[in-house]
Design an enzyme around this catalytic site. Structure first.
Site, PDB file in Angstrom:
ATOM      1  N   CYS A   4      58.103  77.618  13.105  1.00 21.51           N
ATOM      2  CA  CYS A   4      59.267  76.742  12.932  1.00 21.51           C
ATOM      3  C   CYS A   4      58.932  75.411  13.604  1.00 21.51           C
ATOM      4  CB  CYS A   4      60.520  77.351  13.555  1.00 21.51           C
ATOM      5  SG  CYS A   4      61.888  76.179  13.614  1.00 21.51           S
ATOM      6  N   CYS A   7      61.200  74.558  16.529  1.00 19.41           N
ATOM      7  CA  CYS A   7      60.897  75.354  17.723  1.00 19.41           C
ATOM      8  C   CYS A   7      59.637  74.814  18.399  1.00 19.41           C
ATOM      9  CB  CYS A   7      60.713  76.823  17.358  1.00 19.41           C
ATOM     10  SG  CYS A   7      62.271  77.710  17.121  1.00 19.41           S
ATOM     11  N   ASP A  30      64.283  60.958  13.756  1.00 15.58           N
ATOM     12  CA  ASP A  30      63.782  61.563  12.522  1.00 15.58           C
ATOM     13  C   ASP A  30      62.515  60.819  12.091  1.00 15.58           C
ATOM     14  OD1 ASP A  30      65.228  63.435  10.096  1.00 15.58           O
ATOM     15  OD2 ASP A  30      63.545  62.173   9.527  1.00 15.58           O
ATOM     16  N   ASN A  86      72.818  69.735   7.014  1.00 18.73           N
ATOM     17  CA  ASN A  86      72.471  70.327   5.730  1.00 18.73           C
ATOM     18  C   ASN A  86      72.343  71.838   5.884  1.00 18.73           C
ATOM     19  OD1 ASN A  86      72.346  67.818   4.402  1.00 18.73           O
ATOM     20  ND2 ASN A  86      70.250  67.484   5.107  1.00 18.73           N
ATOM     21  N   THR A  94      65.630  71.260   4.611  1.00 18.28           N
ATOM     22  CA  THR A  94      64.179  71.476   4.484  1.00 18.28           C
ATOM     23  C   THR A  94      63.587  72.169   5.702  1.00 18.28           C
ATOM     24  OG1 THR A  94      63.713  69.270   5.347  1.00 18.28           O
ATOM     25  CG2 THR A  94      63.864  69.504   2.944  1.00 18.28           C
ATOM     26  N   HIS A  97      65.997  75.422  10.790  1.00 16.69           N
ATOM     27  CA  HIS A  97      66.410  75.520  12.203  1.00 16.69           C
ATOM     28  C   HIS A  97      67.567  74.534  12.288  1.00 16.69           C
ATOM     29  CE1 HIS A  97      65.200  75.547  16.726  1.00 16.69           C
ATOM     30  NE2 HIS A  97      66.288  74.789  16.612  1.00 16.69           N
ATOM     31  N   HIS A  99      70.143  71.811  12.701  1.00 20.52           N
ATOM     32  CA  HIS A  99      70.040  70.517  13.384  1.00 20.52           C
ATOM     33  C   HIS A  99      71.114  69.594  12.848  1.00 20.52           C
ATOM     34  CE1 HIS A  99      67.438  70.630   9.863  1.00 20.52           C
ATOM     35  NE2 HIS A  99      67.736  69.346   9.692  1.00 20.52           N
ATOM     36  N   HIS A 101      72.065  65.783  11.951  1.00 18.65           N
ATOM     37  CA  HIS A 101      71.585  64.419  11.691  1.00 18.65           C
ATOM     38  C   HIS A 101      72.625  63.420  12.184  1.00 18.65           C
ATOM     39  CE1 HIS A 101      68.354  65.400   8.661  1.00 18.65           C
ATOM     40  NE2 HIS A 101      69.089  66.475   8.494  1.00 18.65           N
TER      41      HIS A 101
HETATM   42  P1  AMP Z   1      66.894  68.748   6.701  1.00 18.81           P
HETATM   43  O1  AMP Z   1      66.338  68.262   5.373  1.00 18.81           O
HETATM   44  O2  AMP Z   1      68.361  68.601   6.851  1.00 18.81           O
HETATM   45  O3  AMP Z   1      66.390  70.157   6.987  1.00 18.81           O
HETATM   46  O4  AMP Z   1      66.280  67.782   7.780  1.00 18.81           O
HETATM   47  C1  AMP Z   1      64.986  67.910   8.273  1.00 18.81           C
HETATM   48  C2  AMP Z   1      64.616  66.562   8.822  1.00 18.81           C
HETATM   49  O5  AMP Z   1      63.546  66.750   9.736  1.00 18.81           O
HETATM   50  C3  AMP Z   1      64.150  65.555   7.765  1.00 18.81           C
HETATM   51  O6  AMP Z   1      64.998  64.418   7.797  1.00 18.81           O
HETATM   52  C4  AMP Z   1      62.729  65.229   8.213  1.00 18.81           C
HETATM   53  O7  AMP Z   1      62.412  63.865   8.019  1.00 18.81           O
HETATM   54  C5  AMP Z   1      62.756  65.600   9.683  1.00 18.81           C
HETATM   55  N1  AMP Z   1      61.474  65.970  10.285  1.00 18.81           N
HETATM   56  C6  AMP Z   1      60.551  66.834   9.800  1.00 18.81           C
HETATM   57  N2  AMP Z   1      59.515  66.933  10.644  1.00 18.81           N
HETATM   58  C7  AMP Z   1      59.790  66.141  11.702  1.00 18.81           C
HETATM   59  C8  AMP Z   1      59.110  65.814  12.910  1.00 18.81           C
HETATM   60  N3  AMP Z   1      57.928  66.329  13.231  1.00 18.81           N
HETATM   61  N4  AMP Z   1      59.688  64.939  13.770  1.00 18.81           N
HETATM   62  C9  AMP Z   1      60.898  64.404  13.473  1.00 18.81           C
HETATM   63  N5  AMP Z   1      61.594  64.668  12.357  1.00 18.81           N
HETATM   64  C10 AMP Z   1      61.050  65.521  11.476  1.00 18.81           C
HETATM   65 ZN    ZN Z   2      63.233  77.090  15.118  1.00 17.67          ZN
END
Ligand code: AMP
Ligand code: ZN
Length: 111
Positions: A4, A7, A30, A86, A94, A97, A99, A101
């Site tokens: 993950c 994580c 992000d 989301n 995507t 885990h 989160h 925004h």
């Molecule tokens: P979601 O599509 O709601 O699951 O949001 C996942 C978000 O995580 C997306 O906006 C990605 O741009 C962001 N993301 C993915 N990998 C990383 C990372 N290593 N550091 C910061 N943000 C990330």
């Molecule tokens: Zn996780």
């Protein structure tokens, strides 16, 4: 949780500057910002969906929503912002885990 990405960020295995951290959550930028300012509030405990949240998870999410307003000024969000969580495939999630925004720093388009 193995494999993950959030994580791994929480554990420090993937470097990501923390704008805020406490025992329950971190706030990072992000990596692909969808607004002038785009932050992620990430609980330190792994669960993907609200539907998977137990009592402990609910306490953590409550904590996140109590801390976020206290960070508005430090994050440059004092003129307003959008909060998005989301959920699942149709929600465009995507990273599985949970989160939160935080999008701001400009007038956001209607949706
Ligand atoms: P979601 O599509 O709601 O699951 O949001 C996942 C978000 O995580 C997306 O906006 C990605 O741009 C962001 N993301 C993915 N990998 C990383 C990372 N290593 N550091 C910061 N943000 C990330
Ligand atoms: Zn996780």
């Amino acid at each position: 949780m193995e494999n993950c990405i959030f994580c791994k960020i929480v554990a420090g295995e993937i470097p990501s500057p923390r704008l805020y951290e406490d025992e329950k959550m971190i706030v990072i930028r992000d990596i692909e910002p969808k607004a002038k300012l785009h932050y992620l509030c990430i609980p330190k405990t792994h669960f993907a969906l609200f539907s998977e949240m137990d009592e402990g998870g609910a306490e953590i999410v409550k904590h996140c929503f109590q801390v976020i307003p206290a960070l508005e000024k430090a994050l440059g969000l004092e003129d307003g912002y959008r909060v998005i969580v989301n959920q699942g495939e149709n929600g465009g999630q995507t990273v599985p885990h949970l989160h939160i925004h935080l999008l701001g720093g400009e007038k956001l388009a209607d949706f």
